[in-house]
Design a protein around this motif. Structure first.
Motif, PDB file in Angstrom:
ATOM      1  N   GLY A 118     -12.684  38.413  34.054  1.00  0.00           N
ATOM      2  CA  GLY A 118     -12.371  36.995  34.017  1.00  0.00           C
ATOM      3  C   GLY A 118     -13.588  36.119  34.284  1.00  0.00           C
ATOM      4  N   PHE A 119     -14.761  36.703  34.149  1.00  0.00           N
ATOM      5  CA  PHE A 119     -16.020  36.022  34.437  1.00  0.00           C
ATOM      6  C   PHE A 119     -16.663  35.592  33.128  1.00  0.00           C
ATOM      7  N   VAL A 120     -17.049  34.309  33.033  1.00  0.00           N
ATOM      8  CA  VAL A 120     -17.702  33.790  31.839  1.00  0.00           C
ATOM      9  C   VAL A 120     -19.207  33.948  32.030  1.00  0.00           C
ATOM     10  N   ALA A 121     -19.782  34.931  31.337  1.00  0.00           N
ATOM     11  CA  ALA A 121     -21.208  35.243  31.480  1.00  0.00           C
ATOM     12  C   ALA A 121     -22.056  34.311  30.622  1.00  0.00           C
ATOM     13  N   ASP A 122     -23.157  33.838  31.193  1.00  0.00           N
ATOM     14  CA  ASP A 122     -24.137  33.037  30.454  1.00  0.00           C
ATOM     15  C   ASP A 122     -25.276  33.973  30.072  1.00  0.00           C
ATOM     16  N   VAL A 123     -25.335  34.339  28.818  1.00  0.00           N
ATOM     17  CA  VAL A 123     -26.348  35.293  28.352  1.00  0.00           C
ATOM     18  C   VAL A 123     -27.423  34.601  27.518  1.00  0.00           C
ATOM     19  N   THR A 124     -27.537  33.289  27.661  1.00  0.00           N
ATOM     20  CA  THR A 124     -28.456  32.543  26.805  1.00  0.00           C
ATOM     21  C   THR A 124     -29.920  32.795  27.106  1.00  0.00           C
ATOM     22  N   HIS A 125     -30.253  33.261  28.276  1.00  0.00           N
ATOM     23  CA  HIS A 125     -31.658  33.529  28.551  1.00  0.00           C
ATOM     24  C   HIS A 125     -31.764  34.536  29.683  1.00  0.00           C
ATOM     25  N   MET A 126     -31.478  35.768  29.376  1.00  0.00           N
ATOM     26  CA  MET A 126     -31.508  36.796  30.398  1.00  0.00           C
ATOM     27  C   MET A 126     -32.542  37.850  30.059  1.00  0.00           C
TER      28      MET A 126
END
Length: 138
Positions: A118-126
């Motif tokens: 249920g976690f919205v991951a931010d993968v835009t700059h990892m």
């Protein structure tokens, strides 16, 4: 890029020559640690800036979402223009090489994390650590 000076003024700050020099250095370097930004500013022909001034400028620019940072390793963060943020860094643990790939390649991962946790991951700059193709074939 939006008008950084206008954003600063809206928050009761101003675009100082020091902040402009730091922004220009980040723009030139594309990805840089704070120490690399300090060195770039020191060699840009302008008056000397204390490292603490560069760090404060980076903080102010990051607060405005003009620059952002990624931790490529356990050392200092790497700063870049926020508009340059939609990619993933691939960091080789053996040779230190850093490559980039589109952030869309992590959509499946982000979807699985959302579905399971249920976690919205931010993968835009990892940054993802592993072995580059050259090191992996050795």
């Amino acid at each position: 890029m939006h008008d950084v000076g206008e954003q600063l003024r809206a928050r009761g700050r101003r675009m100082t020559s020091q902040r402009q020099r730091v922004l220009d250095a980040v723009r030139r370097l594309a990805h840089a640690t704070p120490e690399e930004v300090v060195a770039a500013v020191a060699s840009d022909g302008g008056p000397p800036l204390a490292p603490s001034t560069v760090y404060r400028a980076l903080d102010a620019l990051e607060e405005l979402a003009v620059v952002s940072h990624t931790h490529l390793d356990h050392r200092a963060p790497s700063f870049h223009l926020a508009e340059h943020a939609d990619h993933i860094h691939l960091v080789c643990r053996d040779c230190g090489r850093v490559e980039q790939c589109p952030s869309e390649l992590a959509d499946g991962f982000a979807g699985n994390v959302l579905r399971v946790n249920g976690f919205v991951a931010d993968v835009t700059h990892m940054a993802i650590h592993g072995r580059c193709s050259s090191c992996a074939t050795r």
